[in-house]
Design a protein around this motif. Structure first.
Motif, PDB file in Angstrom:
ATOM      1  N   ARG A   4      -1.974 -10.491  -3.336  1.00 18.72           N
ATOM      2  CA  ARG A   4      -1.767  -9.180  -3.929  1.00 18.72           C
ATOM      3  C   ARG A   4      -2.229  -9.200  -5.386  1.00 18.72           C
ATOM      4  O   ARG A   4      -1.934 -10.151  -6.120  1.00 18.72           O
ATOM      5  CB  ARG A   4      -0.287  -8.787  -3.879  1.00 18.72           C
ATOM      6  N   ALA A  56      -2.313   1.690  -1.525  1.00 19.04           N
ATOM      7  CA  ALA A  56      -2.736   1.385  -2.895  1.00 19.04           C
ATOM      8  C   ALA A  56      -2.521   2.630  -3.744  1.00 19.04           C
ATOM      9  O   ALA A  56      -2.701   3.754  -3.273  1.00 19.04           O
ATOM     10  CB  ALA A  56      -4.198   0.956  -2.951  1.00 19.04           C
ATOM     11  N   SER A  79       5.066  -1.542  -0.883  1.00 18.28           N
ATOM     12  CA  SER A  79       4.336  -1.994  -2.062  1.00 18.28           C
ATOM     13  C   SER A  79       2.834  -1.898  -1.816  1.00 18.28           C
ATOM     14  O   SER A  79       2.372  -1.961  -0.662  1.00 18.28           O
ATOM     15  CB  SER A  79       4.698  -3.445  -2.398  1.00 18.28           C
ATOM     16  N   ASP A  80       2.069  -1.776  -2.893  1.00 13.62           N
ATOM     17  CA  ASP A  80       0.616  -1.785  -2.771  1.00 13.62           C
ATOM     18  C   ASP A  80       0.161  -3.056  -2.068  1.00 13.62           C
ATOM     19  O   ASP A  80       0.640  -4.159  -2.359  1.00 13.62           O
ATOM     20  CB  ASP A  80      -0.031  -1.707  -4.152  1.00 13.62           C
ATOM     21  N   GLY A  81      -0.772  -2.890  -1.148  1.00 13.05           N
ATOM     22  CA  GLY A  81      -1.252  -4.009  -0.343  1.00 13.05           C
ATOM     23  C   GLY A  81      -0.584  -4.102   1.006  1.00 13.05           C
ATOM     24  O   GLY A  81      -1.074  -4.813   1.897  1.00 13.05           O
ATOM     25  N   ASP A  82       0.531  -3.376   1.202  1.00 11.29           N
ATOM     26  CA  ASP A  82       1.210  -3.375   2.499  1.00 11.29           C
ATOM     27  C   ASP A  82       0.383  -2.626   3.538  1.00 11.29           C
ATOM     28  O   ASP A  82      -0.247  -1.608   3.239  1.00 11.29           O
ATOM     29  CB  ASP A  82       2.569  -2.685   2.400  1.00 11.29           C
ATOM     30  N   ARG A 122     -10.056  -3.553   3.640  1.00 10.58           N
ATOM     31  CA  ARG A 122      -9.381  -4.458   4.586  1.00 10.58           C
ATOM     32  C   ARG A 122     -10.167  -4.563   5.896  1.00 10.58           C
ATOM     33  O   ARG A 122     -10.221  -5.646   6.507  1.00 10.58           O
ATOM     34  CB  ARG A 122      -7.961  -3.969   4.851  1.00 10.58           C
ATOM     35  N   CYS A 155      -6.330  -4.638  -3.545  1.00 10.22           N
ATOM     36  CA  CYS A 155      -5.195  -4.444  -2.632  1.00 10.22           C
ATOM     37  C   CYS A 155      -5.619  -4.637  -1.178  1.00 10.22           C
ATOM     38  O   CYS A 155      -4.827  -5.075  -0.343  1.00 10.22           O
ATOM     39  CB  CYS A 155      -4.607  -3.045  -2.808  1.00 10.22           C
TER      40      CYS A 155
END
Length: 284
Positions: A4, A56, A79-82, A122, A155
């Motif tokens: 992260r 993000a 949270s960002d990146g989840d 991603r 992210c």
């Protein structure tokens, strides 16, 4: 596991959010909300994912609402990146209904766009996850949003290329034309660079790569090479420089590019063509 990125400090996000709010509120503010609601009306809403993706830009949501009312309560659930599944509760916002309604579109515009960048990144990262290659962004970003977009790429598990022209020397085709050739441009840059400044040169074919690789660039950028020529380039470089491939890479071709043995694949589409991720604000 994808690392992260560290959260961006608020002072880097606030100017973007405030500019967007000023654009939306114009000189008269939210006349609809002002006409419909009493000033002391309280509201609670939930930010929810409507499709699957990567989050993000959540701090943009918090900052947007609190810019209009510092007493607004912001409770993050993710949270960002989840990775988000459809229906996932991302955050709950409660407080002044006027502030929430007035800032809603600004908050959603930013978090949906940035989550879209992270989600597309991603997808590229996952496509080559078992190979020793990194997916990188470019400087093809929306004016004023570069820092946020590059954060969103991180992210999603991507690598940030240059943040600005001052980060590194990158000799491209127009530099080469202005200098009278690739070797001349590279040699001059290597002689003039600072001791901490890396040098990358873009080449268009194997002949041009052969002209410059012996001069000692840190990175060579193979622009719009075919898959067979990428393989030949990797053999020609033979570990003397890091190799970046770029130009027209998409989700259908990225794995074939990665399998040639390049070190980095840069994709402008991560920031200039990412579709938004559908997130919505609904009454809690």
């Amino acid at each position: 596991m994808i690392p992260r990125p560290a959260p961006l400090p608020d002072f880097l996000i606030e100017p973007v959010v405030r500019l967007a709010l000023a654009e939306d509120l114009a000189s008269a503010g939210d006349v609809t909300t002002a006409a419909c609601l009493l000033r002391d009306r309280h509201q609670s809403v939930r930010l929810t994912a409507r499709t699957e993706g990567v989050l993000a830009g959540l701090d943009c949501v918090r900052i947007a609402f609190r810019a209009l009312d510092a007493e607004v309560r912001f409770e993050p659930h993710r949270s960002d990146g989840d990775t988000l599944e459809p229906g996932a509760a991302v955050a709950t916002v409660s407080g002044s209904a006027r502030a929430i309604l007035a800032a809603e579109r600004t908050a959603l515009n930013l978090v949906c766009h940035l989550s879209g960048v992270a989600t597309l990144t991603r997808a590229y990262v996952d496509a080559v996850a078992d190979l020793p290659v990194r997916i990188a962004d470019t400087r093809k970003t929306l004016p004023g949003l570069r820092g946020l977009q590059k954060y969103a790429v991180a992210c999603g598990g991507g690598l940030n290329h240059r943040h600005s022209l001052a980060d590194a020397i990158l000799i491209k085709d127009n530099h080469i034309a202005a200098c009278g050739g690739a070797a001349a441009a590279l040699q001059t840059a290597l002689e003039r660079r600072g001791h901490l400044t890396s040098v990358e040169i873009e080449v268009d074919d194997l002949d041009q790569l052969g002209e410059v690789i012996g001069l000692g660039p840190d990175v060579v950028l193979l622009d719009n090479f075919t898959i067979p020529d990428l393989k030949k380039a990797v053999d020609l470089v033979a570990g003397r420089a890091r190799i970046e491939a770029s130009g027209g890479v998409n989700l259908q071709t990225v794995r074939a590019v990665a399998e040639t043995g390049v070190d980095v694949i840069s994709v402008g589409a991560l920031t200039h063509s990412a579709p938004v991720l559908d997130l919505g604000l609904d009454a809690a």
